[in-house]
Design an enzyme around this catalytic site. Structure first.
Site, mmCIF file in Angstrom:
data_model
loop_
_atom_site.group_PDB
_atom_site.id
_atom_site.type_symbol
_atom_site.label_atom_id
_atom_site.label_comp_id
_atom_site.label_asym_id
_atom_site.label_seq_id
_atom_site.Cartn_x
_atom_site.Cartn_y
_atom_site.Cartn_z
ATOM 1 C CE LYS A 121 -4.509 0.843 0.258
ATOM 2 N NZ LYS A 121 -5.613 -0.032 -0.183
ATOM 3 C CG ASP A 161 -7.216 3.164 -1.101
ATOM 4 O OD1 ASP A 161 -7.855 2.104 -1.074
ATOM 5 O OD2 ASP A 161 -7.128 3.913 -0.110
#
Ligand code: NAD
Length: 435
Positions: A121, A161
């Site tokens: 991430k 995201d």
């Protein structure tokens, strides 16, 4: 553009109920599953921390000629199952511990879905709404350049995201190809997923996470013999995940959206809110505020009784405080980490079912896997093919979690974690520890 240059001081971790930061909350879910499955100490130690934590500080020129130094993160949690995979977030709250938590959930999510990916991430602590498109492009390109060969089509593959989208991914891809492609005679479009169709994206990637949320609700309804036609639901967050989940539940399954909340306000109408019209409004006005439906207090949103609640905004939104009065049959976690462990316990005691994040919102990474596969093979799949493959894969994951729930006599979140950890641990056992 903000008035003052953004600080490069290490962003403060944000405490979440009962934990110093989000990573410790995520770790507590891992430890709980590890205890249930009696995981050996060496495996716990290996999986307790990410493999790599990359922090980059990079300068960007603003439209007014000033220079801002920004801090970006890429956390690579685990790659035993394949290359690191996970989104890039632009949000004012981004900090290293949050990104670590999100990266670890990606490891479990990819494992549970049976994908050849590990977990990663990334993010930058900025409010993207405060920057012009030209500034966002320069920020994205300079961040990608700073990451350099820490990302790559067979090593670490980012995706969108919160606060990023297909345009962000196309800028990342173009920067990567221009940096490495010339020297290596290589046009690796699969260095990122979630791209636009013209840039090599997949049909169905934009709706994938929301559609996956719906398919898990459909699997839950089949298990519980619950009729979704006429069922009521509420949604927190009406961005990519929340809006697609609401539109699909309404148009394809006849369910009724009765309340919604986002960063601009909350609305509730027992007669129903048209998800399609609300999504158009949100695109134009950047939030639900101002839509023609009765306004309610933001906290009152959680008091609306519905069959299904879909948190699809940020983490740690459901705590012991609002869990005490939340009344529904099932919570379908569109967001990552929206429920604290204290709230989880309340729902178990109250008999409210939970479709946990690593299962519920895995549709995004599943279709990212399809996009990556299509790019590698030079193929382009039709939308009905993508939807059918997504439904099969996510329903299969749902069924494996349901079986683990029975086998381990535990709740659905713990069962999902156990199923995910088992695949990773099997791979460690087979490969051993190098050298
Ligand atoms: P998005 O940026 O499109 O939308 C975010 C939504 O959250 C917006 O509606 C915003 O108004 C709302 N929001 C932000 N702060 C809020 C607050 N304080 N209170 C209430 N609402 C707030 O992001 P997204 O892509 O839809 O992601 C939403 C969640 O889903 C995140 O947890 C993300 O990690 C997760 N997720 C996204 C994907 C994907 O493919 N986009 C995949 C898996 C999981």
């Amino acid at each position: 553009m903000p008035n003052a240059p953004a600080s490069t001081a290490t962003a403060t971790p944000i405490a979440v109920e009962g934990f110093e930061n989000l990573y410790l909350m995520a770790a507590s879910q891992f430890v709980r599953a590890a205890d249930t499955m009696k995981l050996p100490a060496d495996m716990r130690t290996i999986l307790a921390q990410p493999k790599n934590e990359i922090v980059v500080n990079f300068p960007v020129k603003m439209d007014d000629g000033t220079m801002h130094l920004l801090k970006g993160y890429r956390i690579q949690h685990n790659n035993i199952l394949g290359c690191y995979k996970g989104g890039i977030r632009y949000h004012p709250q981004v900090n290293q511990d949050e990104v670590k938590a999100l990266a670890s959930w990606m490891t479990w999510k990819c494992s549970l879905a049976g994908l050849p990916f590990g977990g990663g991430k990334g993010g930058i602590q900025i409010d993207p709404s405060k920057y012009s498109q030209a500034e966002l492009e320069r920020i994205t390109r300079r961040f990608t350049h700073s990451l350099g060969s820490n990302i790559g089509p067979d090593f670490d593959v980012p995706a969108p995201d919160v606060g990023t989208n297909s345009q962000t991914m196309v800028w990342m891809m173009d920067t990567y190809i221009n940096t490495f492609g010339v020297a290596h005679k290589n046009v690796s479009r699969h260095v990122v997923t979630g791209k636009s169709l013209a840039a090599g994206g997949s049909e169905g990637r934009d709706e994938a996470t929301g559609r996956g949320v719906v398919y898990t609700i459909v699997a839950w309804a089949a298990e519980k013999k619950f009729d979704l036609n006429g069922a009521t639901f509420t949604v927190q967050g009406f961005g990519n995940v929340g809006s697609f989940a609401a539109k699909i539940l309404q148009s394809e399954y006849g369910a009724k959206l009765i309340a919604v909340q986002d960063h601009t306000g909350a609305l509730a109408d027992p007669k129903g809110i048209d998800a399609e019209a609300l999504a158009k409004h949100v695109t134009e006005k950047k939030g639900v505020a101002g839509y023609a439906a009765p306004v309610i207090d933001r906290e009152a949103f959680w008091k609306v009784k519905a069959d299904i609640i879909i948190p699809a905004a940020l983490e740690a939104q459901i705590t012991s405080k609002n869990a005490a009065y939340i009344d529904c049959k099932v919570i379908a976690e569109g967001a990552n980490g929206p429920t604290t462990p204290a709230a989880d316990k309340i729902f178990i005691d109250k008999g409210i079912d939970m479709i946990p994040d690593i299962l519920c919102n895995s549709g995004g990474v599943i279709v990212s896997f399809f996009e990556w596969t299509q790019n590698r093979r030079g193929e382009s799949w039709y939308l009905d093919e993508v939807r059918a493959k997504l439904k099969r894969r996510i329903t299969d994951a749902y069924d494996r979690v349901a079986a683990a729930k029975v086998k381990h006599k535990t709740d659905r979140r713990n069962a999902a974690m156990i199923t995910a950890i088992e695949r990773v641990v099997t791979s460690y056992k087979e490969r051993g520890i190098f050298p």
